[in-house]
Scaffold this active site. Structure first.
Site, PDB file in Angstrom:
ATOM      1  N   HIS A 200      64.785  61.971   9.875  1.00 50.32           N
ATOM      2  CA  HIS A 200      64.789  62.360  11.449  1.00 50.32           C
ATOM      3  C   HIS A 200      66.208  62.005  11.542  1.00 50.32           C
ATOM      4  CE1 HIS A 200      60.004  62.236  11.125  1.00 50.32           C
ATOM      5  NE2 HIS A 200      60.508  62.747  12.284  1.00 50.32           N
ATOM      6  N   GLU A 447      49.944  68.140   8.819  1.00 50.86           N
ATOM      7  CA  GLU A 447      50.913  67.980   8.699  1.00 50.86           C
ATOM      8  C   GLU A 447      51.024  67.146   7.459  1.00 50.86           C
ATOM      9  OE1 GLU A 447      53.196  65.277  11.279  1.00 50.86           O
ATOM     10  OE2 GLU A 447      52.285  65.167  12.029  1.00 50.86           O
ATOM     11  N   ASN A 470      58.013  68.925   7.680  1.00 51.02           N
ATOM     12  CA  ASN A 470      58.506  68.042   7.051  1.00 51.02           C
ATOM     13  C   ASN A 470      57.143  67.391   6.307  1.00 51.02           C
ATOM     14  OD1 ASN A 470      60.825  69.418   8.590  1.00 51.02           O
ATOM     15  ND2 ASN A 470      60.465  68.061  10.548  1.00 51.02           N
ATOM     16  N   ASP A 471      56.909  67.364   7.120  1.00 47.20           N
ATOM     17  CA  ASP A 471      55.664  65.619   6.272  1.00 47.20           C
ATOM     18  C   ASP A 471      54.642  66.401   5.743  1.00 47.20           C
ATOM     19  OD1 ASP A 471      56.350  63.429   6.983  1.00 47.20           O
ATOM     20  OD2 ASP A 471      55.732  63.760   9.661  1.00 47.20           O
ATOM     21  N   CYS A 518      56.527  73.594  13.620  1.00 49.63           N
ATOM     22  CA  CYS A 518      57.461  73.210  14.254  1.00 49.63           C
ATOM     23  C   CYS A 518      58.071  72.620  13.045  1.00 49.63           C
ATOM     24  CB  CYS A 518      56.923  72.290  15.397  1.00 49.63           C
ATOM     25  SG  CYS A 518      55.558  71.340  15.003  1.00 49.63           S
TER      26      CYS A 518
HETATM   27  C1  PEP Z   1      57.150  67.288  10.589  1.00 47.75           C
HETATM   28  O1  PEP Z   1      56.764  66.008  10.415  1.00 47.75           O
HETATM   29  O2  PEP Z   1      56.998  68.671  10.024  1.00 47.75           O
HETATM   30  C2  PEP Z   1      57.319  67.532  12.060  1.00 47.75           C
HETATM   31  C3  PEP Z   1      57.513  68.558  12.922  1.00 47.75           C
HETATM   32  O3  PEP Z   1      57.213  66.494  12.325  1.00 47.75           O
HETATM   33  P1  PEP Z   1      58.292  65.274  12.267  1.00 47.75           P
HETATM   34  O4  PEP Z   1      59.195  65.722  11.936  1.00 47.75           O
HETATM   35  O5  PEP Z   1      58.163  64.247  13.612  1.00 47.75           O
HETATM   36  O6  PEP Z   1      57.399  64.528  11.324  1.00 47.75           O
HETATM   37 MG    MG Z   2      55.443  65.005  10.828  1.00 48.69          MG
END
Ligand code: PEP
Ligand code: MG
Length: 604
Positions: A200, A447, A470-471, A518
């Site tokens: 993050h 995710e 991402n997750d 996203c």
């Molecule tokens: C993700 O996991 O792709 C996501 C958009 O959420 P974050 O990056 O805030 O975990």
């Molecule tokens: Mg996430």
């Protein structure tokens, strides 16, 4: 001496500036600039903290039992002496008065300077005294933490300090919430020792749209305060004290990048339509209501992800109440002028701890594996009153524009039921309180691999899904996204990842439900064609990435992607080969150009 440090490129471009080191302490501290008018008050805080620590040490001395070894009392004497030593006292004051650091930052910056001096000492006995000064500073930081600053951070404070040179921030680690505080600050780039491409901290750095390199391991040890550094955010290289020729080369690249940005910005009002007429919805990821302005400026058609958790972080013992949240959501909704705003319920945990003190606790002490612990919706469901408060705040904001509600990290069918019940209850409470709200769409983040595998169930209950790649990558490949030691294994092109994304998109389309991505893949042009080929028609990313993704879309014919996708999905080749195969078959000049940029290496 000129040398290079290598890390992971997370935010593109070239930054040139003087290093500003943020020391890491065992007590994690806030770093922010104070307003010029509050310098004296901040120095006063420091004085108070020193008095408190002096009292602590003196009362420890007084309470020392007679049978205690004399070394103990001598040690307290040394600590008292160090506490009042002018090298610590006066220099710390200077960091506050000249550079406008907050007291905690000033102390940790001075500790860094002193620690280096100790490290260079020949005499072993003296070298070991470093631990004493660290303990004294730690006591001071703890005293400051008990008397938090009432002085707000200022975005521009640092402009007033003597030096005119641009600054590059160098740190072992920066908490995501601290990174957010650096928004609109004067830093031209960031370097951290730890972190991965989708940690993050990296995500927030990317949203600042300034060059950044993370996972540079030894950077904060090797680079010294005020060294000149060049960040090559495309290659993940940091050049320290570059030679004039190298510097000139990078200045030339900087000018080229500026020109390129200028060209891209002209696409702002151009609709994102492929060569074969497919309309693509480009949305923005934001962290705070003020980011809505950047989203609109970039031509976003709405907000696809508002990470509401940033409002909850760095607030020890105090979470935002319903009204405070409502005002923030309403501000974002009104700023977007009728365009949709997707507000995600709080996603704290893992590398987004609730408050600063708990960063080390969450990472190292209590939660053994925080990414798999009480995170996101799991935390919300464990705090039902807090959750309903947030749901009511989001619902109330829907009376002022188009709001969508998004729920992170859902995994269990039982969590779906509990979440929907909580929403129904929050609505009921608003009806009883005679508060206005609209009928909003509710979506689930996909995710976790388990959710992707049963996405049909999710689609039955939710109006839309948003893929958190991402997750999804982190959990599919068992790679901590914030851990630089395994960053090379974090591979979005892994066949398992591609299958989960493609399967979820296909299922959503078959059931006529809106689906978006996203995660960071959405804003990376390396994946634009792949995602379009999978059937995605909605992508949410940092505002700064919208123009380059749009340019890629404008040059794409989705009819020509089908075969390439089928080949990549059926391939058993490892991720990197799949990526090369997908790009090569497209014969896309742009892709090759951008690919070369990444591998580029300039010797110092
Ligand atoms: C993700 O996991 O792709 C996501 C958009 O959420 P974050 O990056 O805030 O975990
Ligand atoms: Mg996430």
């Amino acid at each position: 001496m000129s040398f290079q440090v290598f890390g992971i490129p997370v935010s593109r471009g070239v930054a040139i500036g003087r290093a500003l080191l943020v020391a890491s302490s065992r007590v994690d501290v806030a770093h922010y600039f104070i307003d010029a008018s509050r310098v004296e008050a901040e120095i006063g805080r420091l004085r108070e903290a020193r008095n408190t620590v002096a009292n602590e040490l003196e009362s420890l001395q007084r309470a020392m039992p007679a049978e205690a070894p004399p070394e103990l009392s001598a040690l307290l004497d040394v600590h008292l002496m160090l506490l009042h030593d002018e090298v610590l006292r006066d220099a710390t004051r200077l960091w506050i008065s000249e550079r406008h650091y907050n007291a905690e930052w000033a102390l940790s910056a001075q500790l860094e300077v002193i620690a280096r001096q100790f490290d260079e000492m020949e005499d072993e006995y003296l070298r070991e005294r470093k631990a004493d000064i660290e303990q004294v500073v730690e006591r001071l930081l703890r005293a400051l933490a008990r008397a938090p600053s009432l002085i707000g951070a200022t975005a521009h404070g640092a402009r007033d300090f003597g030096g005119e040179d641009p600054l590059v921030l160098v740190a072992n680690d920066i908490a995501p919430a601290d990174m957010l505080q650096f928004k609109r600050s004067i830093f031209t780039g960031f370097i951290t020792d730890v972190g991965g491409k989708t940690s993050h901290t990296a995500i927030v750095a990317r949203s600042l749209d300034i060059p950044a390199v993370v996972g540079a391991r030894e950077a904060s040890r090797l680079i010294r305060q005020d060294d000149w550094v060049v960040i090559d955010g495309d290659a993940g290289i940091v050049v320290v004290n570059p030679s004039p020729i190298v510097l000139e080369e990078y200045r030339f690249r900087q000018r080229q990048i500026d020109l390129e940005r200028e060209r891209l910005s002209r696409l702002r009002h151009t609709p994102a339509v492929t060569l074969d007429g497919e309309h693509i919805e480009l949305l923005a990821n934001i962290e705070q209501p003020a980011d809505a302005e950047a989203a609109l400026l970039a031509g976003a058609l709405g907000v696809g992800l508002f990470r509401s958790e940033f409002m909850f972080m760095n607030r020890p013992g105090d979470l935002p109440g319903e009204d405070e949240q409502f005002e923030a959501y309403r501000a974002a909704v009104e700023a977007m002028n009728g365009l949709p705003v997707t507000i995600r319920t709080v996603d704290v945990g893992a590398d987004k701890p609730l408050d600063r003190m708990s960063i080390s606790e969450l990472r190292h002490e209590h939660a053994l594996n925080p990414a798999m612990g009480l995170r996101a919706i799991r935390w919300s469901l464990s705090e039902p009153a807090m959750f309903r408060q947030q749901l009511r705040a989001i619902l109330r904001a829907s009376a002022f524009g188009k709001v969508r509600l998004l729920v992170p990290m859902l995994t269990q069918p039982r969590e779906i039921r509990l979440t929907l019940e909580a929403i129904a209850r929050a609505k009921q409470q608003l009806v009883e309180a005679n508060r206005a709200f609209s009928d909003i769409e509710v979506g689930a983040m996909i995710e976790v691999p388990a959710a992707a595998l049963i996405v049909k169930t999710f689609l039955r209950y939710f109006d839309f899904i948003s893929l958190g790649t991402n997750d999804l990558i982190q959990y599919t490949l068992a790679i901590d996204r914030a851990d630089e030691t395994v960053a090379h294994l974090y591979d979005p092109w892994h066949p398992a990842v591609l299958e989960l994304i493609a399967g979820s998109v296909a299922q959503a389309r078959a059931m006529g439900k809106h689906v978006s991505v996203c995660g960071e893949m959405a804003g990376d042009t390396e994946f634009t064609e792949l995602l379009l080929a999978m059937g995605l028609r909605s992508l949410s990313m940092h505002p700064s990435q919208i123009a380059s993704v749009k340019r890629r879309i404008l040059r794409t014919d989705t009819r020509r992607l089908e075969q390439r996708l089928a080949q990549v999905l059926s391939s058993e080749a490892p991720g990197v080969t799949a990526a090369q195969a997908f790009a090569a078959r497209g014969g896309n000049e742009q892709g090759q150009m951008e690919g070369n940029g990444r591998a580029r290496n300039v010797g110092a």
